[in-house]
Design an enzyme around this catalytic site. Structure first.
Site, PDB file in Angstrom:
ATOM      1  N   CYS A 298     -45.049   2.949 -13.205  1.00 13.30           N
ATOM      2  CA  CYS A 298     -45.175   1.762 -12.350  1.00 13.30           C
ATOM      3  C   CYS A 298     -43.807   1.346 -11.812  1.00 13.30           C
ATOM      4  O   CYS A 298     -43.271   0.300 -12.158  1.00 13.30           O
ATOM      5  CB  CYS A 298     -45.852   0.627 -13.105  1.00 13.30           C
ATOM      6  SG  CYS A 298     -45.252   0.408 -14.766  1.00 13.30           S
ATOM      7  N   THR A 299     -43.243   2.237 -11.005  1.00 14.52           N
ATOM      8  CA  THR A 299     -42.016   1.917 -10.293  1.00 14.52           C
ATOM      9  C   THR A 299     -42.060   2.605  -8.934  1.00 14.52           C
ATOM     10  O   THR A 299     -42.515   3.759  -8.852  1.00 14.52           O
ATOM     11  CB  THR A 299     -40.748   2.379 -11.062  1.00 14.52           C
ATOM     12  OG1 THR A 299     -39.672   2.503 -10.118  1.00 14.52           O
ATOM     13  CG2 THR A 299     -40.923   3.712 -11.751  1.00 14.52           C
TER      14      THR A 299
END
Ligand SMILES: Cc1ncc(COP(=O)(O)O)c(C=O)c1O
Length: 410
Positions: free
Chosen positions: A361-362
């Site tokens: 989640c980046t």
């Protein structure tokens, strides 16, 4: 949306039953063999071919070392052991990997700043050549040799005044944490020789990931000139010269492979006319990514296909935790696409522009931006090429708890 070009797929990767095949196995068979996705697949055939090509290009008296930092996977090390003349390690951990792979320590040299006493001791006991990075390190190595009653094999890593033009990472020219400034080398070499250590010559590594043959030829010429000059100042012919490496591989659109034939021809000329100091020298070059980079492919499975504001995202179970460099987060200023493909539709025509992303989640977790690809769906496999070097061990595998990828050699 404008497509962003993908890097060039290395030679020697073909389709079988519409899928990318390596070592005669299709992408799905490779995943079954690896036991899971994501998986790094390394090709014996590519490794063997690359070394054979280099041997054909380089003069016979220039030996070939493999810098195992690029890929220390045990089966790769075992395969490389039968192909190259020596190995370069960068830590006691790599020393253990090299020893576990059955590599003869006499064929190993150890370079890298910040060697701890325990690492120096392990290397000296094993009979590995230490490429000394500072006077302080030399003093500690000599003291450890004395204490153990073992004669250490000591070479000096030189920080030359020149650099390797166009290299992705520069390791010479000006202030550097690597090696000993060239003007201080003769005094240290004389001290090492007078101390009774086995004088093992010079190591001059100027940079990494250079594609220009002209720049590499110039750097090698400078290395030979400097080695001659330093030997005169030391007052002895040089026993051994590790000339460094720096040969790169094409990762990005527009990159051209290194012209190793041109480098070999230039070296051949220099070798035919060596000064007396270098007439009986053992020469080697030291390469990592050029030997193994193109022999590796990273396979990940598409677990989601989604659209956001008209942009297609192929979300894979892989990502920057295994492929930091391909994601553009390992020393890149502007992110460009590595070579990538839909491995399960390897010879299909492109139909759409899509983004391949990882499962972290980046927004940094990108494997290909705006790539022209055949339509791919959940369950298809993505291949990222040039994954044989600085992939598995140079990426933060534990980030978000995902853990390492599988690795196989076929
Ligand atoms: C001393 C030394 N040798 C060899 C290498 C391997 O470089 P490459 O993989 O680009 O050939 C490096 C890279 O950092 C290095 O520092």
């Amino acid at each position: 949306m404008k497509a962003k070009p993908l890097g060039p797929i290395p030679a020697g990767y073909n389709a079988k039953d519409g899928q990318l095949a390596i070592g005669g196995l299709t992408a799905r068979e490779l995943v079954a063999k690896a036991g899971a996705t994501p998986a790094f697949v390394y090709s014996k055939g590519h490794l063997t071919q690359r070394v054979a090509d280099l041997r054909a290009a380089l003069p016979g008296n220039v030996h070939l070392n493999y810098a195992i930092k690029a890929n220390p996977f045990a089966p790769v090390l075992q395969h490389m052991a039968g192909l190259v003349d020596g190995f370069d390690i960068a830590s006691a951990g790599e020393l253990k990997m090299a020893q576990d792979a059955g590599l003869d320590p006499v064929r190993i040299s150890f370079a890298g700043p910040g060697k701890r006493d325990a690492e120096l001791e392990a290397a000296i006991i094993a009979g590995v050549t230490l490429n000394l990075e500072s006077e302080n390190e030399a003093r500690r190595a000599l003291a450890i040799g004395d204490r153990l009653g073992v004669t250490p094999r000591l070479a000096i890593r030189v920080n030359p005044d020149f650099e390797l033009r166009g290299s992705g990472m520069k390791m010479g020219g000006g202030a550097k944490p690597f090696g000993i400034d060239q003007d201080r080398v003769p005094a240290l070499a004389k001290h090492i020789i007078a101390s009774g250590a086995e004088w093992s010559g010079l190591h001059i590594f100027t940079g990494s990931q250079a594609l220009s043959a002209d720049a590499l030829i110039e750097a090698q010429g400078n290395v030979l000139d400097l080695a001659d000059e330093l030997s005169t100042q030391i007052g002895l012919p040089l026993p051994k010269l590790n000339m460094g490496g720096g040969f790169g591989i094409p990762y990005f659109h527009g990159d051209q492979p290194v012209d190793t034939a041109a480098i070999g021809a230039a070296l051949e000329k220099r070798m035919a006319n060596l000064p007396a100091n270098l007439a009986n020298t053992y020469f080697c070059i030291e390469l990592g990514r050029h030997l193994v980079g193109e022999a590796g492919v990273y396979l990940a499975e598409i677990v989601d296909r989604k659209e956001s504001h008209g942009v297609i995202y192929l979300v894979t179970d892989g990502g920057l935790h295994h492929q930091l460099a391909a994601s553009g987060n390992f020393g890149t200023v502007v992110r460009r696409n590595y070579p990538a493909a839909i491995a399960t539709k390897f010879n299909a025509e492109p139909e759409e522009i899509a983004n391949i992303v990882g499962c972290l989640c980046t927004p940094l977790d990108r494997l290909a931006d705006n790539a022209e690809l055949p339509r791919a769906d959940v369950g298809d496999l993505v291949a990222v090429f040039c994954a044989g070097a600085y992939g598995a061990t140079s990426s933060p595998a534990n980030f978000l708890g995902h853990g390492p990828a599988a690795e196989i050699l076929v």
